[in-house]
Design an enzyme around this catalytic site. Structure first.
Site, PDB file in Angstrom:
ATOM      1  N   GLU A   1      43.375  33.237  28.146  1.00 61.09           N
ATOM      2  CA  GLU A   1      44.085  34.510  28.419  1.00 61.09           C
ATOM      3  C   GLU A   1      43.216  35.482  29.204  1.00 61.09           C
ATOM      4  O   GLU A   1      43.799  36.284  29.956  1.00 61.09           O
ATOM      5  CB  GLU A   1      44.532  35.123  27.090  1.00 61.09           C
ATOM      6  CG  GLU A   1      45.608  34.334  26.377  1.00 61.09           C
ATOM      7  CD  GLU A   1      45.126  32.984  25.830  1.00 61.09           C
ATOM      8  OE1 GLU A   1      43.955  32.913  25.421  1.00 61.09           O
ATOM      9  OE2 GLU A   1      45.900  32.027  25.855  1.00 61.09           O
TER      10      GLU A   1
ATOM     11  N   ASP B   1      42.408  25.740  27.226  1.00 61.09           N
ATOM     12  CA  ASP B   1      42.751  26.644  26.111  1.00 61.09           C
ATOM     13  C   ASP B   1      41.978  27.959  26.247  1.00 61.09           C
ATOM     14  O   ASP B   1      41.078  28.084  27.085  1.00 61.09           O
ATOM     15  CB  ASP B   1      42.404  25.925  24.800  1.00 61.09           C
ATOM     16  CG  ASP B   1      42.912  26.687  23.582  1.00 61.09           C
ATOM     17  OD1 ASP B   1      43.894  27.435  23.711  1.00 61.09           O
ATOM     18  OD2 ASP B   1      42.297  26.532  22.499  1.00 61.09           O
TER      19      ASP B   1
ATOM     20  N   ASP C   1      49.562  28.930  19.049  1.00 62.55           N
ATOM     21  CA  ASP C   1      49.312  28.680  17.629  1.00 62.55           C
ATOM     22  C   ASP C   1      50.489  29.076  16.744  1.00 62.55           C
ATOM     23  O   ASP C   1      50.491  30.128  16.106  1.00 62.55           O
ATOM     24  CB  ASP C   1      48.043  29.427  17.214  1.00 62.55           C
ATOM     25  CG  ASP C   1      46.828  28.878  17.951  1.00 62.55           C
ATOM     26  OD1 ASP C   1      46.956  27.790  18.550  1.00 62.55           O
ATOM     27  OD2 ASP C   1      45.779  29.524  17.938  1.00 62.55           O
TER      28      ASP C   1
HETATM   29  C1  GLC Z   1      43.110  27.610  19.717  1.00 59.93           C
HETATM   30  C2  GLC Z   1      44.184  26.675  20.240  1.00 59.93           C
HETATM   31  C3  GLC Z   1      44.375  25.516  19.296  1.00 59.93           C
HETATM   32  C4  GLC Z   1      43.026  24.813  19.097  1.00 59.93           C
HETATM   33  C5  GLC Z   1      41.972  25.791  18.594  1.00 59.93           C
HETATM   34  C6  GLC Z   1      40.588  25.169  18.511  1.00 59.93           C
HETATM   35  O1  GLC Z   1      43.547  28.221  18.561  1.00 59.93           O
HETATM   36  O2  GLC Z   1      45.393  27.343  20.466  1.00 59.93           O
HETATM   37  O3  GLC Z   1      45.349  24.632  19.764  1.00 59.93           O
HETATM   38  O4  GLC Z   1      43.179  23.769  18.187  1.00 59.93           O
HETATM   39  O5  GLC Z   1      41.910  26.902  19.471  1.00 59.93           O
HETATM   40  O6  GLC Z   1      40.165  24.740  19.754  1.00 59.93           O
END
Ligand code: GLC
Length: 731
Positions: free
Chosen positions: A368, A365, A453
């Protein structure tokens, strides 16, 4: 069609236009080297234009699949399809221009927050963590420079291979012109494919950029996630609920709270004292764990990963030589330079701190990369790439040091790659599973994606269809969105409606943000729980069919979720449909997408279509009003299809031995049944069975197209024309 007769092969210039043709362009024009190559890529004509500034060189590609070799031949004289022209307008700005006919549709470009059609807007490719997905949002997490221009039956593909920032203006001023502005000091390649049909173009594009491997079967099951199940007891309790309530589930994601103070490769032992035994206990019960990994490493002298990374000099530096620091969950953090092979290997070794504990896959995650103190490091309307010292940090490309923005769009993909390759190495005969938020062209080689998200809104339920369809047309076949919605509060109706659609997403995960109302399948009382259980069971029944579709993706690049025009290109009414889709050739999904409604209008392509839940076939080639209550499966099966349907079980580990029914739709039908162990990579060496199913005159013929796997004992049935009886596989 011969090239001479093809109006799209206009006499385009390889060199920039002359002053008398376009004085405005020439004023800004700078010299650039270029070369042209042609090849046949999976039967389609391909022309590659390579361009580089004289002071630089043509960089190695991150988009192209290194495992594939294409016989590119130098082309001295060429006309570019689609009337493509290009020019170097400024030191770090190139433009690629092409006309768009009045009827031309533009499709592809990966993940965009809109319908299928790309024409009429500017699309920026600069990977960004923008969590408010609304109409004006541009860009999002993924950057796929792949566009299909569909002008009548003729389709052309345009693949721009450069991870640098770029804007695709697809006729925003409605004057019939497309302009791609690419901000780079490096070289780039543009591959033009066609003319060809959409499936042929996607086959060629994925021949170049690679295809998704067969996923482990467990990753096709239901995944439950939430930010966060923040303790061992919470995780065990959720897993237990699924089993006690008899709702199938294969995996649970661990969000950032399993870590100590959000530090990567740590475990908070105050909350996860028995992490290892938890992983083992759950695995015995067919429940796998997928922990999150963010790229940021906290800048702290007593953090082991930071110390080790400094020793190995893996972190990105500013152009003045100091290590770059940005803010993420753990506080001031540094970022590995995943563009370097030795850094990916280093990350892979650190990752073993997690994988050695038995977790099943990795969720990558914030790659980017997202930084809280640099939310928009490049203004979207920039017309020049800033100098290196204003690109946050520098990275090591194959040809040397470059400003980060030059590689920005591939950062997430290279992180996913590091995770993928680490899993490949530590578990050589196991199919890796990596889920990533950011990726670049060819990202399908390194696992699955989800679209970030979203919100618990009906609007986002609806949008997930064209967004996932477009991802699939752009190579990303293994994809999904957070079922139930990530941000804001879900509710009973939305959850059930989202499951009605989500069971057909290639990647099927319920995930919810911190602070949001609970949205596990049982969160809204017994009626919704019953509906969701039935829907998840339907997903499990379809797993053999899904596995056949993944096998097809490997053969042809075809996505699992397909727009209606994929299979029915001759029906112009289907070309814009993006509130329904096909899952493979045989299932048409038409979910309820608006609050408070149980009825919708849908269009059926030609032929006849059987409601998945049973009942007489509906005729195709026309509109229908259909109703679905919350328990219904909003899908139709093509007359003439045979679906392999397995009896559902608590998790996919039990499916191998579960009875399987070849469900026949019509009095003459054909189908495919793909069979392998669902977990190892032995299928790459031929350890699979590929059965051709043919039903006619009341008999099912099962013929082996390929035999290489000895399946577990199980019972097989054929259900056709109102009767069900046992059958056996030959051999
Ligand atoms: C980001 C991710 C999400 C995750 C959050 C906390 O927003 O896209 O899926 O739950 O971070 O890690």
């Amino acid at each position: 069609m011969s090239r001479r007769k093809d109006p799209h092969w206009v006499a385009a210039r390889q060199a920039p236009p002359r002053a008398d043709q376009n004085p405005k362009m020439l004023r800004h024009q700078l010299p650039a080297e270029h070369s042209l190559h042609r090849a046949t890529v999976s039967g389609i004509r391909a022309l590659r234009l390579s361009v580089w500034p004289p002071e630089s060189q043509l960089p190695g590609s991150l988009a192209l699949d290194p495992a594939r070799t294409i016989d590119w031949r130098s082309a001295r004289q060429a006309r570019l399809p689609l009337g493509v022209r290009w020019q170097r307008q400024a030191e770090a700005r190139f433009q690629i221009l092409f006309p768009l006919g009045p009827e031309a549709r533009c499709l592809g470009l990966g993940e965009r927050y809109e319908g299928l059609q790309r024409r009429g807007r500017v699309h920026t490719l600069f990977a960004t963590d923008d969590h408010v997905h609304i109409e004006s949002v541009d860009p999002l997490y993924k950057s796929i420079g792949w566009l299909v221009v569909a002008d009548g039956p003729e389709h052309y593909g345009i693949l721009l291979d450069s991870p640098a920032p770029q804007r695709w203006d697809l006729d925003s001023r409605r004057v019939g012109k497309a302009t791609i502005t690419l901000l780079t000091r490096r070289g780039w390649q543009l591959t033009l494919l066609g003319p060809a049909s959409m499936p042929e173009l996607v086959a060629a594009m994925t021949t170049l950029t690679g295809r998704a491997a067969l996923p482990p079967r467990w990753s096709l099951g239901h995944c439950q996630s939430r930010w966060s199940y923040a303790s061992e007891s919470a995780v065990r309790q959720i897993a237990g609920q699924f089993r006690a309530r008899r709702i199938p589930c294969d995996s649970i994601c661990l969000d950032i709270d399993y870590m100590k103070d959000y530090r990567i490769f740590t475990i908070d032992r105050s909350r996860f004292r028995g992490f290892e035994s938890m992983v083992q206990d759950l695995a015995r019960d067919g429940m796998r764990l997928v922990p999150i990994c963010d790229p940021g490493v906290v800048r702290s002298a007593n953090d082991a990963t930071y110390g080790d990374g400094r020793r190995h000099d893996v972190f990105c530096r500013r152009s003045n030589g100091s290590v770059f620091v940005g803010k993420v969950w753990a506080g001031p953090s540094v970022l590995p330079d995943f563009a370097r092979e030795e850094v990916r290997a280093w990350w892979g070794r650190r990752l073993r701190l997690l994988t050695s504990k038995g977790v099943a896959g990795i969720w990558a995650d914030m790659n980017e990369p997202a930084l809280f103190d640099h939310k928009r490091p490049l203004a979207l309307d920039s017309d020049e790439l800033p100098p290196e010292d204003q690109q946050l940090f520098v990275q090591q490309a194959l040809e040397g040091t470059v400003g980060h923005f030059e590689l920005h769009n591939a950062y997430g993909m290279q992180m996913a790659r590091a995770c993928w390759e680490s899993l490949e190495q530590s578990r050589p005969n196991e199919r890796p599973f990596v889920l990533t938020r950011s990726t670049y062209t060819g990202g399908q080689r390194y696992g699955a994606v989800w679209l970030g998200d979203n919100m618990s809104w009906f609007e986002h339920l609806r949008r997930s269809i064209p967004m996932l369809l477009s991802a699939g047309l752009s190579g990303l076949a293994f994809s999904g969105v957070d079922v139930g919605g990530f941000g804001s509060d879900c509710d009973a109706e939305l959850l059930a409606r989202w499951y009605q659609l989500g069971i057909f997403y290639p990647y099927f995960r319920n995930h919810c943000a911190m602070g949001g109302r609970a949205q596990e399948p049982w969160a809204y009382g017994p009626k919704i729980e019953r509906a969701v259980r039935r829907l998840i069971e339907t997903r499990y029944r379809l797993i053999p069919y899904l596995e056949g579709l993944f096998a097809e993706h490997r053969e042809s690049g075809a996505p699992l979720m397909r727009p209606l025009f994929w299979h029915y290109p001759d029906d112009p009414r289907l070309s814009e449909v993006d509130d329904q889709f096909l899952l493979g050739p045989d299932l048409l999904v038409a979910p309820i997408l608006y609050r408070g409604t149980t009825t919708r209008t849908m269009v059926l392509p030609k032929g006849r279509w059987y409601p998945f839940d049973g009942g007489p076939a509906l005729s195709g080639g026309r509109l229908h009003q259909v109703s679905f209550d919350l328990e219904a499966v909003p899908a139709f099966v093509r007359h003439g299809a045979i679906l392999p349907l397995v009896d559902p079980a608590a998790h996919t580990g039990l499916l191998d031995g579960a009875p399987l029914t070849f469900q026949v739709y019509g009095s003459r039908a054909r189908g495919r049944f793909w069979q392998d162990d669902g977990q190892s990579r032995s299928y790459e060496q031929g350890a699979f069975n590929d059965w051709a199913l043919n039903y006619q005159q009341g008999k099912l013929a099962i013929r082996a197209r390929h035999l290489g796997y000895a399946p577990q004992k199980r019972r097989y049935f054929v259900a056709a024309e109102g009767q069900r009886r046992a059958v056996s596989l030959p051999g």
